[in-house]
Design a protein around this motif. Structure first.
Motif, short mmCIF file in Angstrom:
data_model
loop_
_atom_site.label_atom_id
_atom_site.label_comp_id
_atom_site.label_asym_id
_atom_site.label_seq_id
_atom_site.Cartn_x
_atom_site.Cartn_y
_atom_site.Cartn_z
N GLN A 190 0.05 48.14 71.71
CA GLN A 190 0.75 47.92 72.73
C GLN A 190 1.31 48.97 73.32
OE1 GLN A 190 0.64 44.80 74.28
NE2 GLN A 190 -0.56 44.78 72.56
N PRO A 191 1.58 49.39 74.60
CA PRO A 191 1.79 50.64 75.05
C PRO A 191 3.42 50.83 74.66
CG PRO A 191 0.84 49.44 76.75
CD PRO A 191 0.97 48.47 75.73
N GLY A 192 3.38 52.13 74.22
CA GLY A 192 4.94 52.71 73.84
C GLY A 192 5.20 52.23 72.33
N ILE A 193 4.51 51.47 71.75
CA ILE A 193 4.67 51.06 70.27
C ILE A 193 4.08 52.18 69.30
CG2 ILE A 193 4.95 49.33 68.39
CD1 ILE A 193 6.71 48.81 71.04
N THR A 194 4.87 52.76 68.42
CA THR A 194 4.32 53.76 67.65
C THR A 194 3.96 53.25 66.30
OG1 THR A 194 5.89 55.15 68.74
CG2 THR A 194 4.75 56.26 67.03
N ILE A 195 4.95 52.59 65.73
CA ILE A 195 4.64 51.89 64.46
C ILE A 195 5.28 50.59 64.32
CG2 ILE A 195 4.37 54.16 63.29
CD1 ILE A 195 7.07 53.90 62.02
N LYS A 209 -3.81 46.41 55.45
CA LYS A 209 -5.12 46.31 55.88
C LYS A 209 -5.02 45.77 57.45
CE LYS A 209 -7.46 45.06 51.37
NZ LYS A 209 -8.29 43.97 51.05
N ALA A 210 -4.05 45.70 57.74
CA ALA A 210 -3.99 45.56 59.29
C ALA A 210 -4.60 46.57 59.99
CB ALA A 210 -2.55 44.80 59.64
N ALA A 211 -3.96 47.82 59.57
CA ALA A 211 -4.47 48.82 60.15
C ALA A 211 -6.00 49.09 60.56
CB ALA A 211 -3.84 50.21 59.50
N ASP A 212 -6.59 48.57 59.52
CA ASP A 212 -8.32 48.45 59.58
C ASP A 212 -8.70 47.77 60.60
OD1 ASP A 212 -8.28 50.10 57.54
OD2 ASP A 212 -8.33 48.39 56.07
N VAL A 213 -8.06 46.73 61.06
CA VAL A 213 -8.59 45.83 62.21
C VAL A 213 -8.93 46.49 63.38
CG1 VAL A 213 -8.23 43.63 63.69
CG2 VAL A 213 -7.27 43.77 61.37
N LYS A 214 -9.88 46.27 63.86
CA LYS A 214 -10.41 47.06 65.47
C LYS A 214 -10.27 45.94 66.35
CE LYS A 214 -11.02 50.60 62.98
NZ LYS A 214 -10.03 51.64 63.05
N LEU A 215 -9.51 46.19 67.45
CA LEU A 215 -9.32 45.36 68.59
C LEU A 215 -9.91 46.22 70.04
CD1 LEU A 215 -5.94 43.60 68.31
CD2 LEU A 215 -8.26 42.71 67.62
N THR A 216 -11.00 45.42 70.64
CA THR A 216 -11.31 46.10 71.84
C THR A 216 -10.35 45.60 72.90
OG1 THR A 216 -12.52 44.05 72.76
CG2 THR A 216 -13.69 45.62 71.11
N LYS A 217 -10.84 46.42 74.28
CA LYS A 217 -9.81 46.03 75.44
C LYS A 217 -10.04 44.44 75.66
CE LYS A 217 -9.71 50.66 77.48
NZ LYS A 217 -10.09 51.37 78.63
N GLU A 218 -11.02 44.10 75.35
CA GLU A 218 -11.40 42.68 75.73
C GLU A 218 -10.69 41.72 74.75
OE1 GLU A 218 -14.23 45.05 77.59
OE2 GLU A 218 -13.74 44.98 75.48
N ASP A 219 -10.72 42.28 73.50
CA ASP A 219 -9.92 41.45 72.60
C ASP A 219 -8.49 41.44 73.09
OD1 ASP A 219 -12.15 41.10 71.06
OD2 ASP A 219 -11.90 42.83 69.94
N ILE A 220 -7.63 42.28 73.20
CA ILE A 220 -6.49 42.52 73.72
C ILE A 220 -6.15 41.71 74.91
CG2 ILE A 220 -4.45 43.98 74.33
CD1 ILE A 220 -5.86 46.07 72.64
N ALA A 221 -6.95 41.67 75.75
CA ALA A 221 -6.89 40.96 77.09
C ALA A 221 -6.95 39.35 76.75
CB ALA A 221 -7.98 41.30 77.91
#
Length: 332
Positions: free
Chosen positions: A285-290, A306-318
């Motif tokens: 999310q915009p502005g969220i650092t950690i 392991k949450a850091a390993d998850v990859k989300l595309t713009k479409e996933d976030i939408a």
């Protein structure tokens, strides 16, 4: 693991940072020291180099456990984030609330951030953490009895002395941050933020982006609610502050679980748990650092990392945002 800079400071923290409140036992039904040490070590072994603690977490116990755990790790490979400003050993400042320590003794908590108190707390933290510097020293809650300039001047003094690398705040509004920054360059603001608690997006996020301040999100899983494991009718233990909380009504638990059910297929596609998907969404999310994620045992710590390993595309976030926009919660 990914690492992000905290504001303009020299600190780079892991995007998933170990939240060490629960291991202190206070307000969490006690502490298992052996399990806590194993949790921190497991997190570190999976790239989580940053630990967020506080003196009040077990009235010093959390910091002591952190110190014991990292004693054989080179100091420059771990980032210690701790706090000040909640005193249980004096009756000064702004009364906060009554509580009990891990031994069941009644204690009164006060918000106190006077110059004298800040300097004393820093020395106490250094002693408990067995280190000669703190990476990020944060005021835990605002103290209405002390001018902000006095508190920030104390932090500036500690920074000049090399006892802290950077100064941060917790639970500060945009207005309070602006006042604090008249005295010192803040690295961060630690505030509650989750899929269902997004109030900071109105003012604090735009301000932090504009001024290059890090936002450290705490309770990103809304204290377990966004894991999908809390069901309507859930009973909470004595002293558990979730009992009666606005998010934990039967109606809201039901609505949130229905929303999470719509996210399960995406989590499965990513080979992730719901909690991992939620944590990844949070740091995207915009502005969220950690994001802070607590763990009471090694298994939980590894799952969080392991949450850091998850990859989300713009479409996933939408897609996730679309499901969130349809969520209706009943708030008083």
């Amino acid at each position: 693991m990914e690492y992000r800079q905290l504001g303009t400071s020299s600190i780079h923290a892991s995007v998933i940072t170990f939240g060490a409140w629960a291991i202190g036992g206070w307000m969490w039904g006690g502490s298992d020291r052996k399990e806590a040490i194993a949790a921190i070590r497991a997190a570190y072994d999976h790239g989580v180099t940053s630990i967020d603690t506080a003196p009040v977490y077990g009235q010093g116990l959390s910091e002591e456990i952190v110190a014991e755990t990292i004693q054989d790790i080179p100091r420059n490979r771990v980032q210690i984030l701790t706090k000040f400003g909640l005193r249980w050993d004096v009756q000064q400042g702004e009364f906060y609330f009554k509580s009990k320590d891990n031994d069941g003794r009644e204690i009164d908590l006060y918000r106190l951030a006077s110059k004298e108190s800040v300097i004393k707390e820093c020395e106490d933290c250094l002693r408990r953490l067995q280190t000669d510097y703190i990476d990020l020293f944060q005021i835990h809650w605002p103290d209405s009895t002390t001018p902000i300039s006095e508190t920030m001047e104390a932090l500036l003094r500690l920074q000049e002395q090399g006892k802290i690398r950077a100064a941060g705040v917790c639970n500060y509004s945009k207005a309070l941050m602006q006042e604090a920054e008249k005295t010192i360059d803040l690295a961060s603001d630690q505030v509650p933020y989750s899929m269902v608690n997004r109030d900071i997006e109105k003012e604090l996020v735009p301000y932090s982006i504009d001024r290059n301040k890090a936002i450290i999100a705490y309770s990103p899983l809304q204290r377990g609610l966004l894991t999908g494991k809390i069901k309507p009718g859930q009973s909470f233990g004595e002293g558990d502050t979730r009992e009666g909380n606005r998010f934990y009504t039967t109606e809201n638990i039901t609505s949130i679980n229905q929303m999470l059910d719509r996210l399960r297929p995406l989590a499965a596609e990513k080979k992730a748990t719901l909690a991992q998907l939620v944590l990844r969404w949070t740091i995207e999310q915009p502005g969220i650092t950690i994001a802070l994620a607590g763990a009471r045992n090694a298994e939980q710590a590894v799952q969080n990392a392991k949450a850091a390993d998850v990859k989300l595309t713009k479409e996933d976030i939408a897609f996730i945002n679309e499901k969130l926009s349809a969520l209706e919660l009943v708030m008083p």
